[in-house]
Design a protein around this motif. Structure first.
Motif, short mmCIF file in Angstrom:
data_model
loop_
_atom_site.label_atom_id
_atom_site.label_comp_id
_atom_site.label_asym_id
_atom_site.label_seq_id
_atom_site.Cartn_x
_atom_site.Cartn_y
_atom_site.Cartn_z
N ALA A 105 0.83 -1.20 0.00
CA ALA A 105 0.00 0.00 0.00
C ALA A 105 0.87 1.26 0.00
O ALA A 105 0.59 2.23 -0.72
CB ALA A 105 -0.93 -0.01 1.21
N HIS A 106 1.92 1.24 0.80
CA HIS A 106 2.82 2.39 0.89
C HIS A 106 3.51 2.64 -0.45
O HIS A 106 3.61 3.79 -0.92
CB HIS A 106 3.86 2.11 1.98
N ARG A 107 3.96 1.58 -1.09
CA ARG A 107 4.64 1.72 -2.38
C ARG A 107 3.70 2.28 -3.45
O ARG A 107 4.07 3.17 -4.22
CB ARG A 107 5.19 0.38 -2.84
N ALA A 153 3.87 5.99 -5.43
CA ALA A 153 3.87 6.11 -6.89
C ALA A 153 2.74 7.02 -7.39
O ALA A 153 2.61 7.22 -8.60
CB ALA A 153 3.75 4.73 -7.53
N GLY A 154 1.93 7.54 -6.46
CA GLY A 154 0.90 8.50 -6.83
C GLY A 154 -0.51 7.96 -6.87
O GLY A 154 -1.45 8.70 -7.19
N GLU A 198 6.82 7.22 8.52
CA GLU A 198 7.82 8.00 9.25
C GLU A 198 9.22 7.53 8.93
O GLU A 198 10.18 8.31 8.94
CB GLU A 198 7.57 7.87 10.76
N THR A 199 9.37 6.23 8.67
CA THR A 199 10.68 5.65 8.39
C THR A 199 11.14 5.95 6.98
O THR A 199 12.32 5.90 6.67
CB THR A 199 10.62 4.12 8.58
N ASP A 200 10.21 6.28 6.10
CA ASP A 200 10.52 6.51 4.71
C ASP A 200 11.44 7.72 4.57
O ASP A 200 11.14 8.81 5.05
CB ASP A 200 9.22 6.77 3.94
N GLY A 201 12.54 7.54 3.91
CA GLY A 201 13.52 8.61 3.78
C GLY A 201 13.21 9.61 2.69
O GLY A 201 13.97 10.55 2.47
N ALA A 202 12.11 9.41 1.97
CA ALA A 202 11.80 10.30 0.84
C ALA A 202 11.29 11.67 1.29
O ALA A 202 11.25 12.60 0.51
CB ALA A 202 10.78 9.64 -0.07
N GLY A 203 10.85 11.78 2.53
CA GLY A 203 10.41 13.06 3.05
C GLY A 203 9.01 13.47 2.65
O GLY A 203 8.62 14.61 2.84
N ALA A 226 3.63 12.70 4.66
CA ALA A 226 2.28 13.27 4.78
C ALA A 226 1.49 13.09 3.48
O ALA A 226 0.31 12.73 3.50
CB ALA A 226 2.37 14.75 5.14
N THR A 227 2.14 13.32 2.36
CA THR A 227 1.47 13.14 1.07
C THR A 227 1.08 11.69 0.85
O THR A 227 -0.02 11.39 0.36
CB THR A 227 2.40 13.61 -0.06
N VAL A 228 1.97 10.77 1.20
CA VAL A 228 1.69 9.34 1.05
C VAL A 228 0.48 8.95 1.90
O VAL A 228 -0.43 8.26 1.43
CB VAL A 228 2.92 8.50 1.43
N LEU A 229 0.45 9.41 3.14
CA LEU A 229 -0.66 9.07 4.03
C LEU A 229 -1.98 9.64 3.52
O LEU A 229 -3.03 9.03 3.70
CB LEU A 229 -0.36 9.56 5.44
#
Length: 703
Positions: free
Chosen positions: A274-276, A280-281, A306-311, A314-317
């Motif tokens: 789900a996160h991936r 990817a949008g 939170e662990t994701d290094g992409a920064g 918030a957008t992903v969530l």
């Protein structure tokens, strides 16, 4: 530019360090890039077997052990230990690159070398060698190197291989374990399939680290390091087995599924998937069967983000909606019709009784309700002709054409009465929500990810199918039909979800010891369980690499005596250092739960019923077997597992009334016990009073 990588074993040890030491480790390695750039702190180790090992100063007492590349920029943090222990650890070990997978391996060379002469002497006394049936060439093809091969040739029994698990490189030990368990070299090769890389340079450590994402995390700067160290126990966020990672990162042409036994990481895969997709949008629905599980998924997804290094966490969530399936259905329904008038179980039974009385039928409310759900609703039957032609697989009782006509008369009358009064059930709300979404061209989601998929009923599947347009990566499913405790048998293909050629299975249990897993699997031995795809599912090959104590089984003459022993057992666990919040107690009924809570509290042990909220982090969690779904505990007690309590009489349809429903109910009760027992990580205690449950009695007879 120097880059830091963190080995999985380090995080296990980091979690056990005292807080001041953890803080100092974080400070040192947050500045690692500058330290390596200026040549500070990294020191060679005199007498090391591997001259690529270095130490780094944490403080006067503590040292970190780092693997430095011969060429390249990736430095791998392996351990943090007291000064002398760090040097001793480093002097005994070597790093190498697995020739099959290309991944990095760390082994205790000194221990293997020291044990070989003794193992060879022992082997001289027997002609039977554990791997006599396997050729050297096959072992080498599977990545077994010269030292491990020499060790393997001395083994005469599987317990010796178990004892060597901490000495040998993990992947090579897995290969030997599979061969010892009876797998052919070809089958072991298939198990390694997701890891195999092709040509491997044994000296290229940077490439080996990059390929070892199941064991090594490449840290992109101090922020990602801090995120990794903040939750050292939650290793699932950053370390995936190669089979898991292959599924997470795959691109599928349509629906796909991951299955596997308890504790194999299906939920972890669903979360990462789900996160991936969101990164990817895509607009993602992450759903499951109950609100409790949905809340757990939401918390875990936020931790993963939170662990994701992409920064862009918030957008992903924002792109992921986490909701349990009934809430999805009710939300869609309310948008079109407002709040529904829901039929309770009691009101529904009274309505069936009214229909039976009006029509003068000799059919029971229970049979008609099951026929309505299992055949009419499940197969989308809307006319008498459709019902006469419908398959009734698993219903148990055959019906003649005249009987079917009477059943349809009752079902039609039930539907008419419900419609006249504006009455709905969760099933009919899901069907209506599916109809509403099916009519929409603008689907609300690009991807649907389903966890605990085995518990969904057909109407919910039709809803999910209608929520996303057919296409690449549209539906992703995670589940285990051996753990089905709610939903009926479902064929995904009949729901418009074709997973042929896009199905994978996980076999390694990461939660439970081999002893607990083996006993629990015995509960399901010989049971016929569907795979949701027109075939049968199996837990064969499901294994754990963790070892522990055998489950404790105890029978008592009275419930009071059983509760007293529960108190003694829980107190014994706490006295060995287990925290109350790490202990769970499961029972079949709410009444037994309340009595267990009272017994624990009366003895001075903090306890809390899960039905009254989530565990508070300081008390023993006591709940029904249903509420154990999705949870895990270091130590778990299953109480009231007697013949009069399990299977629960009120939850099993009498065989003479409906043989098909009777068989399904028994399997569901068995699965409940299976689910409860596999919540235990290290210790499992099962008790009953008077006679044990027939599910347990069958295992006792075998012993």
């Amino acid at each position: 530019m120097p880059q830091l990588a963190i080995h999985k074993d380090f995080l296990h040890e980091f979690a056990k360090l005292e807080k001041p030491v953890q803080n100092r480790v974080t400070e040192v390695f947050a500045k690692f890039e500058q330290a390596t750039h200026t040549g500070l702190h990294l020191e060679k180790i005199t007498g090391a077997r591997d001259d690529r090992f270095r130490t780094i100063r944490i403080d006067q007492f503590w040292r970190g052990v780092v693997l430095a590349p011969t060429s390249g920029d990736t430095y791998t943090l392996l351990r943090v230990l007291p000064h002398d222990d760090a040097y001793d650890w480093a002097k005994r070990r070597k790093a190498s690159v697995n020739t099959a997978t290309g991944g990095i391996e760390i082994r205790d060379v000194a221990a293997i070398d020291a044990s070989l002469p003794h193992m060879e002497r022992m082997a001289q006394n027997t002609q039977d060698r554990l791997f006599a049936h396997v050729k050297d060439s096959d072992l080498e093809r599977l990545g077994v190197d010269e030292q491990t091969l020499a060790f393997a040739r001395t083994l005469t029994a599987s317990f010796q291989l178990d004892a060597a698990r901490g000495l040998l490189p993990p992947v090579q030990w897995d290969v030997l374990y599979g061969l010892a368990a009876g797998l052919s070299p070809e089958q072991v090769w298939q198990e390694l399939g997701a890891q195999i890389t092709g040509e491997v340079d044994p000296e290229d450590l940077d490439a080996a680290v990059e390929r070892s994402r199941d064991r090594v995390l490449l840290v992109e700067g101090p922020a990602e390091l801090m995120a990794a160290l903040e939750h050292p126990f939650d290793l699932w966020r950053i370390y995936l087995h190669p089979v898991q990672r292959a599924v997470v990162e795959a691109s599928y042409r349509g629906p796909a599924r991951i299955s596997g036994g308890p504790g194999t990481g299906k939920t972890v895969v669903a979360l990462h998937r789900a996160h991936r997709l969101a990164r990817a949008g895509g607009r993602v629905l992450l759903t499951t069967f109950t609100s409790t599980l949905a809340e757990a998924l939401d918390s875990s997804l936020r931790l993963l983000a939170e662990t994701d290094g992409a920064g862009d966490s918030a957008t992903v969530l924002e792109r992921v909606r986490v909701e349990h399936i009934d809430r999805v259905a009710h939300r869609v329904f309310r948008e079109a019709h407002g709040q529904p008038d829901l039929l309770s179980a009691q009101r529904e039974r009274r309505l069936w009784e009214q229909v039976i009385g009006e029509l003068g039928l000799d059919l029971s409310p229970a049979f008609l309700a099951e026929e309505w759900r299992q055949v009419v609703l499940s197969r989308g039957v809307t006319t008498a002709d459709e019902y006469l032609a419908a398959k009734r697989t698993g219903r148990g009782r055959g019906l003649s054409a005249s009987h079917r006509a009477r059943v349809w008369q009752a079902v039609s009358a039930f539907g008419e009465r419900s419609a006249e009064r504006g009455l709905w059930t969760h099933e009919t709300i899901a069907e209506e929500a599916a109809r509403l979404l099916e009519a929409r061209d603008d689907k609300p989601f690009d991807h649907v990810v389903v966890d605990e998929a085995q518990d969904l009923h057909p109407g919910q599947w039709r809803l999910l199918r209608a929520a996303v347009a057919e296409g690449p990566d549209d539906v992703f499913i995670a589940g285990d039909t051996h753990q089905r405790i709610y939903g009926p048998q479902v064929s995904l293909a009949e729901m418009g979800i074709d997973i042929r050629g896009r199905s994978s299975k996980l076999r390694i249990n990461y939660r439970t010891t081999a002893q607990i897993l083996g006993w629990s699997l015995g509960l399901m031995h010989g049971q016929t369980v569907d795979d949701m795809d027109g075939g049968l599912d199996s837990v064969a090959g499901c294994r754990s690499e963790m070892r522990g104590d055998e489950p404790l089984l105890s029978g008592f003459t009275t419930w009071e005596a059983e509760l007293r022993h529960l108190v003694d057992t829980v107190r014994g666990w706490t006295e060995t250092g287990v925290l109350p919040a790490e202990i769970g107690v499961a029972a079949r009924s709410n009444r037994a739960v309340d009595q267990a809570v009272s017994a624990l509290e009366d003895s001075g042990l903090p306890a809390r019923a899960l039905a009254k909220g989530t565990a508070d982090g300081e008390s023993v969690a006591v709940g029904t077997m249903h509420r154990m779904k999705g949870l895990e505990f270091r130590c778990l007690a299953v109480v009231g597992a007697g013949g009069r309590q399990l299977p629960a009489p009120h939850s099993v349809t009498p065989e003479e009334e409906d043989p098909g429903a009777h068989a399904r109910d028994l399997l569901r009760e068995r699965s409940l016990l299976f689910v409860a027992c596999t919540r235990a990580r290290e210790q499992l205690y099962v008790s009953w009073h008077q006679a044990p449950s027939p599910f347990i009695e069958a295992l006792l007879d075998k012993n």
